[in-house]
Scaffold this active site. Structure first.
Site, PDB file in Angstrom:
ATOM      1  N   LYS A 119       2.286  -3.658   6.729  1.00  0.00           N
ATOM      2  CA  LYS A 119       2.283  -3.865   5.369  1.00  0.00           C
ATOM      3  C   LYS A 119       3.920  -3.564   5.028  1.00  0.00           C
ATOM      4  CE  LYS A 119      -1.783  -4.062   3.323  1.00  0.00           C
ATOM      5  NZ  LYS A 119      -2.055  -5.335   2.683  1.00  0.00           N
ATOM      6  N   SER A 139       0.801  -0.992   0.016  1.00  0.00           N
ATOM      7  CA  SER A 139      -0.098  -0.099   0.049  1.00  0.00           C
ATOM      8  C   SER A 139       0.971   1.319  -0.015  1.00  0.00           C
ATOM      9  CB  SER A 139      -0.788   0.094   1.299  1.00  0.00           C
ATOM     10  OG  SER A 139      -1.532   1.259   1.548  1.00  0.00           O
ATOM     11  N   TYR A 176      -1.628  -1.475  11.252  1.00  0.00           N
ATOM     12  CA  TYR A 176      -1.790  -1.848   9.851  1.00  0.00           C
ATOM     13  C   TYR A 176      -0.834  -1.390   8.880  1.00  0.00           C
ATOM     14  CZ  TYR A 176      -3.674  -1.522   4.946  1.00  0.00           C
ATOM     15  OH  TYR A 176      -4.041  -1.619   3.830  1.00  0.00           O
TER      16      TYR A 176
END
Ligand code: UDP
Length: 340
Positions: free
Chosen positions: A155, A126, A151
């Site tokens: 990644k 992302s 989160y």
């Protein structure tokens, strides 16, 4: 001979669109999903679009034995790993849930890839890894910034897991695709985004407001240092994004990688503000949206958009759909869901 791609999280928003494009490009696809964040709507939609059933395995990628068995059963040429939790706010409240699920599931994929003597691994990363960029647009060489949520941390960590495993284990090759803001739906309106509860993301909130499920869209902040005061993002059509995966998988299975671990931005290179997006939605769909200006949302970056030239040149991929076409598809999908 057809190549087989395993798609973890294949019943989700991105996974279902990628599955359609892979099959249409001539790949065999095995879908695996634990259905923890979706029902079978998108899986059924994928089968209707393709006119046939695809192998579907309900399983949890945190179960290492199950992942190894899956790799043993099917001859997997490439795996695309989507199976992960994705709510930024929830990850702040429940970090262990995010670390356990998102990290362990990917470690199991890498372990299976190593045990079978190598595999092509595509990780779904992302633009969040860039944080608030100092220079725009961001290239793959732009520095990663410390993550602002568990989160975002997962990644970055998974990118590093992939890089290190590629370096250490012969035959393991990897591509990380850094997505900007995927929006829209398949032109058939048979698959799309299915947020549970109140949507966090802008476009599902817009379409739900337009259909009357939400009373009013809040635009989070109009006092940012941009032309109209709202944040700017790089909204990428979901089908365009899905096609980037086909290009990346093909590059891997055809042995055309320049490095054994590669990173590509998947964006349009076109910044669009929240207000511009809302106006475009109203215009293309011929309706008025009920919205108000609300306070800034904590954690939002002011502006981020991609320099997609590396993907354009190396993957031979380019975003094609206009933001208007994409917003029309998103609206068609919302209406399909509402049975209208
Ligand atoms: N946004 C908004 N109202 C909403 C949801 C999002 O104004 O109900 C804004 C948000 O502040 C950001 C942009 O829309 O500037 C995109 O947000 P989204 O959550 O879709 O993606 P993000 O870029 O945060 O990953």
């Amino acid at each position: 001979m057809k190549k087989t791609v395993l798609v973890s999280g294949g019943a989700g928003f991105i996974g279902s669109h990628v599955t359609v494009e892979l099959v249409q490009a001539g790949y065999d696809v095995v879908i695996a999903d634990n259905m923890s964040n979706c029902d079978d709507t998108n899986y059924r939609g994928v089968c209707s679009i393709l006119g046939r059933e695809l192998p579907f395995i309900k399983m949890d990628f945190c179960d290492g034995d199950a992942v190894n068995e899956l790799f043993a059963k099917y001859r997997i040429d490439a795996v695309i790993h989507f199976a992960a939790f994705k709510a930024v706010g929830e990850s702040v409240d429940e970090p262990l849930k995010y670390y356990r699920n998102n990290l362990l599931s990917f470690l199991n994929v890498l372990e299976a890839a190593r045990s079978q003597g190598g595999c092509n691994v595509l990780f779904s990363s992302s633009a969040t890894v860039y944080g608030e960029p100092e220079e725009l647009p961001v290239t793959e060489k732009s520095p990663r910034q410390p993550a602002t949520s568990p989160y975002g941390d997962t990644k970055q960590m998974c990118e590093d897991f992939l890089r290190d495993c590629v370096r250490a284990y012969p035959g393991v090759k990897g591509i990380a695709l850094r997505y900007f803001n995927p929006i829209g739906a398949h032109p058939s309106a048979l698959i799309g985004e299915l947020p549970r509860g109140v949507p966090n993301n802008l476009v599902p909130f817009i379409t739900q407001t337009a259909i009357g499920r939400r009373e009013c869209l809040s635009i989070f902040g109009n006092d940012y240092p941009t032309e109209d005061g709202t944040c700017k993002r790089d909204y990428i059509d979901i089908v365009d994004l899905a096609k980037a995966h086909v290009c990346a998988v093909t590059r891997m299975v055809e042995g055309r990688m320049k490095e054994d671990y590669e990173i590509f931005n998947v964006g349009t290179g076109r910044p669009v503000s929240v207000l511009e997006l809302v106006n475009a939605f109203e215009k293309v769909n011929g309706l008025k949206l009920n919205y108000k200006i609300a306070p800034r949302r904590p954690g939002d970056v002011v502006a981020i958009w991609a320099d997609p030239s590396l993907a354009n040149e190396e993957l031979g991929w380019k975003a094609e759909r206009s933001v208007e076409e994409t917003l029309a598809a998103a609206w068609a999908w919302e209406k399909h869901l509402a049975g209208k």
